[in-house]
Design an enzyme around this catalytic site. Structure first.
Site, mmCIF file in Angstrom:
data_model
loop_
_atom_site.group_PDB
_atom_site.id
_atom_site.type_symbol
_atom_site.label_atom_id
_atom_site.label_comp_id
_atom_site.label_asym_id
_atom_site.label_seq_id
_atom_site.Cartn_x
_atom_site.Cartn_y
_atom_site.Cartn_z
ATOM 1 N N ASP A 574 39.811 40.137 46.986
ATOM 2 C CA ASP A 574 39.615 39.115 45.961
ATOM 3 C C ASP A 574 38.323 38.297 46.087
ATOM 4 O O ASP A 574 37.280 38.707 45.610
ATOM 5 C CB ASP A 574 40.836 38.192 45.910
ATOM 6 C CG ASP A 574 42.086 38.911 45.418
ATOM 7 O OD1 ASP A 574 42.115 40.150 45.538
ATOM 8 O OD2 ASP A 574 43.013 38.266 44.927
ATOM 9 N N GLU A 771 52.532 34.510 52.982
ATOM 10 C CA GLU A 771 51.505 35.442 52.521
ATOM 11 C C GLU A 771 50.332 35.504 53.498
ATOM 12 O O GLU A 771 49.763 36.571 53.737
ATOM 13 C CB GLU A 771 51.017 35.004 51.139
ATOM 14 C CG GLU A 771 50.001 35.927 50.505
ATOM 15 C CD GLU A 771 49.560 35.456 49.138
ATOM 16 O OE1 GLU A 771 48.871 36.215 48.441
ATOM 17 O OE2 GLU A 771 49.896 34.309 48.756
#
Length: 812
Positions: A574, A771
């Site tokens: 990302d 996460e």
């Protein structure tokens, strides 16, 4: 005469071979049938706290809702159905779960002051996947009032052409005893679904208002609806809409000042009729228990509560026994305090497996801007994506997959899946290969697989509109090829599976115990694998010739398509820093490394199935990729691997953002133990001012000016998937004699310990897996209940302890 004898012998041999192959094919077919039956049913709606469905499009679907109903305030927000972040949970998930047998889930609902357990089990038999049952229990938490009133609502709906009806005689006061539904469909045959009354210890709210006479709460309230298939997933909204009508009628009848108590007023109508969706409501005072039982008409006998009790015990014992043999933590994590943690992390990984069916949004306009060949391409592609009419619905498609996070990412992610399946392959290779095959069945004629599988309205409801569309020129790291390498590795060591006492072992490891099954599987997928591989080479190529770059090969260079000034979402990393501004001459270190791993895997697959011409071809690509990684991406100045771009003078230059990108050739196993680059890579990994932290390897160097800047998604945090690759690479290096063996052993031991201890500490503190983990504090952050690749911690725990390994001869 000799020739005649030879022909006859050949005929006899061919006849024998045909019979032998026929027996193998029959055995494989029977094994596949048994495997499919044990996998047919499951809690395959992982976006819900609990919801069972089969792996069949448009079929029976079920779910569970509940709420504390002791006041009129905020009741709507207390009803649980879909998993949500920060919904007042003190942790939830599977304590133990095996996808073929079942298991136990505990939901610590602090907001509703109750702990809910769902013990789901499967009972084999018959022609339609057997029976299943779930025992639902509620235990008030310590801070609950003496009389905690909880409303439980189970629902069942039939999509498509099947039917489902309540078979109890209609009673306007509700149904005493067991609620029974009968149904049928082409795929399931005839079946019954029962919701029991539960044990005598169950207590219901006593009559405190005259409305109780017309709707007593010591029985089940059942209401039937006719709902369009496309709306069934909105069960909670349908329930509220239906319940509002009842509330309005009660208020109209009794008035605001004399309204019934909240547990009486927040109820559905007693309305049993024809429909395809049926709600069953039970209201309890204090602790409670009841069973839901599905009995297939083709099963030897219907399921009952006694059978469920026995199946629960069997599933619990079988899970513990198998885990201790297959994924047992090694020292120093083989202490009792880690057991529940290890069980939970793995159980939530496979308990997050879901079945998805629906259409998807795809842009197949193939706009020329999507080639990304011009400077300023990111602006052109952004404009092209805004054009009307480019996006179409495709499908429907179906996917069997493990998801990253039940509350936030309840759908299929391509590059996540390869990591998910690493520990699953140790537990159940047949299940793993089934999931891999499901992914490759999504491939289009060009070889593209969408990186996010957002199938149907329910899946899209969890995704912002700007991220729903998939683009056929966008790639994603090909991590599923890690599983093909694991399969081939295990084929060389399948003997260990033959002594297992697990009665399902012959199904779980059929492809390992019978290598020809595995080869047939690979042969069947091989055309798709080649198509996918060459799609990567065609669409993600990098430009060497136009910029006179010097490299061993003029073809082996790669660039992710789909980048913007701030993100390369297709890479999976990302917001990791990349060359600025974006340029069509960029080359990406991580992508060429993934291509090297993918090529190695293709070579090994081709060799396994005897495609020797292809072996030579892939070997050529592999050699060229490894050579070009050094030629195109190694920076002598920075002593690390870097992305490359084109400067203002049309020269190729390195852009070095030290972090995960810098060590990708090492992470993907492309550097031999005697590589001259290894020393610098180990320096980078082990330096506390660069990548090393007490909690794992940072995604970006602490010395980088981009550290912890902007979105800070991949600009500092510790990610477990990449750290797993690092642990594995260090372990492999520690097993290889040479100048780096001692150092690799030490780093492996320290990194393994740091990762496990921190994830365990945060799990104990928050009751969630996360996460990512903060590189400065170790705290879990971003998405909670991220039991996808964070569950790789189980694989890391099961890796060998090298802390006491004797020094090699070279080190003495």
């Amino acid at each position: 005469m000799i020739q005649l004898w030879s022909v006859q012998a050949l005929a006899v041999f061919l006849c024998w071979l045909q019979l032998a192959l026929g027996r193998d094919q029959i055995a494989l077919s029977e094994n596949t049938k048994l495997s499919n039956e044990t996998l047919l049913w499951g809690p395959y709606r992982p976006n819900l706290y609990f919801g069972v469905r089969p792996r069949i499009p448009k079929s029976l679907t079920t779910g569970l809702l509940w709420a504390k109903v002791d006041s009129f305030q905020d009741v709507q927000n207390k009803f649980r159905h879909t998993c949500e972040q920060h919904e007042g949970m003190a942790g939830y998930g599977w304590d133990q779960y095996d996808v073929r047998l079942g298991g136990r889930q505990t939901i610590h609902d602090a907001g509703n002051m109750i702990d809910i357990t769902t013990e789901f089990v499967k009972i084999p038999g018959g022609q339609h996947g057997g029976n299943w049952g779930v025992r639902i229990r509620g235990i008030p938490r310590e801070d609950a009032p003496e009389h905690l009133v909880t409303s439980m609502i189970f629902y069942a709906a039939m999509e498509g052409f099947g039917n489902l009806q309540v078979s109890n005689e209609e009673d306007e006061l509700g149904i005493m005893g067991t609620v029974k539904m009968e149904g049928s469909s082409n795929e399931l045959g005839e079946f019954t679904l029962e919701v029991t009354e539960g044990p005598e210890s169950n207590v219901h709210p006593p009559p405190r208002h005259k409305s109780y006479a017309s709707k007593p709460l010591d029985r089940s309230i059942v209401s039937s609806l006719q709902v369009e298939d496309a709306n069934i997933w909105q069960a909670k909204a349908l329930l509220f809409q239906h319940m509002k009508t009842e509330i309005d009628e009660m208020i109209s009848l009794y008035g605001q000042e004399n309204a019934p108590p909240p547990w009486q007023i927040f109820t559905i109508a007693n309305n049993v009729r024809e429909g395809n969706m049926h709600f069953v409501q039970k209201v309890f005072d204090g602790a409670f228990e009841f069973d839901v039982m599905f009995s297939s008409g083709s099963a030897p006998e219907p399921v009952n509560s006694g059978i469920i009790s026995k199946a629960i015990r069997t599933a619990t014992e079988a899970f513990s026994d198998r885990f201790s043999k297959v994924l047992a933590p090694k020292a120093p994590f083989n202490k009792p305090k880690y057991q529940a943690f290890a069980h939970s992390m793995f159980s939530n990984l496979i308990g997050g497996i879901g079945y998805f069916y629906g259409d998807a949004l795809v842009d197949r306009s193939y706009a020329p801007e999507y080639e990304e060949e011009n400077e300023g391409f990111w602006q052109e592609t952004a404009e092209a994506r805004q054009r009307q009419g480019a996006v179409k619905l495709e499908g429907p498609e179906e996917l069997y997959t493990s998801i990253p996070s039940r509350p936030f990412f309840p759908r299929g992610f391509l590059w996540d899946e390869g990591f998910h399946l690493v520990p699953v392959a140790d537990w159940d290779m047949d299940l793993t290969l089934d999931i891999v095959k499901s992914w490759f069945s999504l491939m289009d004629e060009d070889g593209w697989i969408g990186r996010e599988q957002i199938l149907g309205h329910e899946a899209r409801s969890k995704v912002p509109q700007e991220f729903q569309v998939q683009y056929p020129h966008y790639a994603n790291p090909p991590t599923l090829f890690l599983i093909f390498e694991s399969l081939i590795d295990k084929l060389q060591d399948a003997a260990s599976f033959k002594d297992s006492a697990d009665p399902l072992e012959s199904i779980r490891s059929a492809h390992l115990q019978n290598p020809e099954y595995a080869k047939n599987y690979l042969r069947e997928l091989y055309p798709l694998l080649k198509r996918h591989y060459f799609w990567f080479r065609k669409t993600q190529w990098g430009d060497i010739k136009s910029y006179d770059r010097e490299a061993f090969s003029t073809k082996e260079a790669y660039r992710w398509r789909g980048r913007s000034t701030t993100h390369v979402l297709t890479s999976g990393l990302d917001d990791y820093p990349r060359p600025q501004p974006p340029h069509p001459g960029e080359l990406h270190t991580d992508l060429i490394s993934w291509m090297g791993m993918m090529t190695r895997s293709m070579r090994r697959i081709a060799n396994t199935i005897g495609e020797m011409d292809d072996v030579k071809e892939f070997q050529g690509y592999e050699t060229a990729i490894i050579r070009n990684i050094d030629d195109l991406h190694w920076s002598k100045k920075e002593q690390t691997y870097c992305d490359a771009t084109i400067d203002d003078y049309e020269e190729s230059v390195h852009v070095c953002h030290k972090g995960y990108i810098s060590i990708f050739p090492f992470l993907t196993g492309l550097l031999p133990a005697d590589s001259p680059r290894l020393g610098a890579i180990l320096d980078l990994i082990s330096d506390p001012e660069e990548l090393w932290s007490p909690y794992g390897i940072r995604s970006l160097s602490k010395s980088s000016p981009n550290y912890q800047t902007g979105e800070d998604y991949w600009r500092s945090p510790v990610w477990i998937n990449i750290n797993y690759l690092a642990v594995k690479a260090l372990f492999d290096l520690a097993q290889s004699s040479g100048s780096h063996q001692k150092r690799a052993t030490k780093l492996y031991t320290s990194l393994r310990t740091n990762l496990v201890e921190n994830i365990f500490k945060e799990w104990e503190r928050t009751k969630f897996a996360w996460e990512q983990y903060n590189a400065e504090t170790g705290e879990g952050q971003r998405t909670q209940h991220f039991t996808g690749w964070t569950s790789l911690v189980v694989k890391i725990m099961a890796m060998p302890d090298l802390s006491n390994v004797k020094k090699s001869k070279e080190e003495l």
